[in-house]
Design an enzyme around this catalytic site. Structure first.
Site, PDB file in Angstrom:
ATOM      1  N   ASP A  33       0.864  -1.181   0.000  1.00  0.00           N
ATOM      2  CA  ASP A  33       0.000   0.000   0.000  1.00  0.00           C
ATOM      3  C   ASP A  33       0.897   1.227   0.000  1.00  0.00           C
ATOM      4  O   ASP A  33       1.706   1.414   0.905  1.00  0.00           O
ATOM      5  CB  ASP A  33      -0.900  -0.013   1.243  1.00  0.00           C
ATOM      6  CG  ASP A  33      -2.058   0.966   1.157  1.00  0.00           C
ATOM      7  OD1 ASP A  33      -1.916   1.994   0.467  1.00  0.00           O
ATOM      8  OD2 ASP A  33      -3.099   0.714   1.800  1.00  0.00           O
ATOM      9  N   ARG A  66      -0.312   4.433  -0.218  1.00  0.00           N
ATOM     10  CA  ARG A  66      -1.100   5.628   0.082  1.00  0.00           C
ATOM     11  C   ARG A  66      -0.549   6.382   1.290  1.00  0.00           C
ATOM     12  O   ARG A  66       0.121   5.814   2.142  1.00  0.00           O
ATOM     13  CB  ARG A  66      -2.561   5.251   0.344  1.00  0.00           C
ATOM     14  CG  ARG A  66      -3.308   4.785  -0.887  1.00  0.00           C
ATOM     15  CD  ARG A  66      -4.696   4.295  -0.551  1.00  0.00           C
ATOM     16  NE  ARG A  66      -4.670   3.054   0.217  1.00  0.00           N
ATOM     17  CZ  ARG A  66      -5.760   2.378   0.569  1.00  0.00           C
ATOM     18  NH1 ARG A  66      -6.962   2.846   0.254  1.00  0.00           N
ATOM     19  NH2 ARG A  66      -5.650   1.254   1.251  1.00  0.00           N
TER      20      ARG A  66
END
Length: 365
Positions: free
Chosen positions: A297, A299
């Site tokens: 991930d 983000r």
């Protein structure tokens, strides 16, 4: 005068140059790395790099592991550009789409040592490619006169210190516009638009009703998903989560949904489609990201906390199945008084995807 670009603006220019297939120079005084994104490299520019000296390729740790390259420098690998290798080889090293059909690449010469710049410098180039949503593979050449070469050819020069600070800090942003927006979920809707100072993709806040700023607001941090939110893709549960969250806020009469442009867990739509193609080869969503060279991930949830603070909220009832969002909100100054589960959108096409999120990413499903 204020006509000269700021550090943020120079970094934005460098990202745009890399995406367009132009080299940029990461500098330390007069010397530095001349760097070119592997996926946008042309054969002519690869030849130009070879003429500059001893070009080498930098790969992220996950991509290097996929190619069975040794990681002598921790989380990156540096290898010499093979003799007579052109842009096709560069792209094959960066993009795993043909790995199973052509598994044997190499042999490669691993590089270490100051004559190629430091490992930290190469690491900065890789992280910068990620921030431009490019595959984390860079063609580089180290030169003592890198800045002079940049000036001769009109290339963007970004000091390493500036690049590292830009990567470490959450990008500041400002409110651009807001207007009333009646929606199916609630006629009492209002859309706020926020623009990052580097001119990158805008982020949105959808406000339902008039939430009390002194009480925990029902909130969701929703990462953009073009395939799920717009096209109704069955490969994920994003679209149903978006609509269910808005519907719940409409039913409650108040809420705030942050629509963050961090497509594909932060890797961008093109790389997300590359990951989907790898999933068609049998890899799960985490394995596909790793083969591309990315983390599970990519983000940055600090952005959501900053948006909430700009809107005047200090505490939330957070609609999420992802404990990492709860943790990041707390670390960024937003109190999460309750985690509100959001279990919708399961189907035969996304069952394996959801199971992988639970098993490997800790989602509470």
């Amino acid at each position: 005068m204020s006509l000269a670009p700021t550090a943020t603006e120079i970094a934005a220019r460098a990202r745009a140059d890399l995406r367009a297939g132009l080299p940029v120079v990461f500098s330390d005084g007069a010397k530095g790395l001349i760097a070119l994104a592997s996926e946008t490299a042309s054969t002519d520019r690869v030849d130009d790099f070879r003429a500059l000296g001893a070009p080498f390729i930098v790969l992220s740790d996950w991509r290097a592991r996929t190619l069975n390259l040794p990681l002598y420098e921790g989380d990156i690998a540096r290898i010499a550009l093979p003799k007579d290798a052109g842009s096709r080889i560069l792209k094959a090293l960066a993009d795993p789409k043909d790995d199973l059909d052509r598994p044997m690449k190499g042999p490669f010469q691993s590089l270490q040592g100051p004559e190629h710049g430091s490992a930290e410098d190469a690491r900065t180039a890789i992280h910068f490619a990620k921030s431009a949503q490019l595959l984390p593979a860079m063609l580089c050449v180290f030169r003592d006169d890198a800045v002079a070469i940049a000036r001769e050819h009109g290339l963007t020069v970004l000091p390493f210190s500036v690049a590292r600070s830009q990567l470490a800090e959450s990008q500041p942003f400002h409110a651009v516009a807001a207007a009333r927006l009646p929606m199916v979920a609630s006629e009492a809707g209002r859309l706020h638009v926020f623009r990052p100072d580097d001119g990158s993709a805008e982020h949105y806040a959808i406000e339902i009703g008039r939430p009390d700023r002194d009480k925990p607001v029902l909130a969701r941090l929703h990462s953009a998903c073009f395939t799920g939110d717009v096209l109704g893709s069955l490969k994920c549960d994003c679209g149903p989560q978006l609509h269910a969250a808005l519907a719940q806020m409409g039913q409650d009469g108040a809420g705030i949904l942050l629509y963050l442009n961090q497509e594909g867990r932060g890797i961008g739509l093109a790389n997300k489609m590359r990951a989907y193609s790898l999933q068609d080869q049998g890899f799960d969503t985490v394995e596909a990201n790793h083969r591309l060279g990315f983390e599970d991930d990519e983000r940055d949830f600090r952005l959501g906390a900053e948006l909430l603070q700009k809107l005047g909220f200090a505490s939330v009832r957070l609609m999420t199945n992802n404990p990492r969002k709860v943790e990041m909100m707390g670390q960024s100054g937003i109190e999460v008084t309750e985690r509100v589960a959001l279990h919708v959108g399961q189907n035969a096409h996304n069952a394996h995807y959801l199971a992988t999120k639970a098993a490997k990413s800790g989602h509470l499903l």
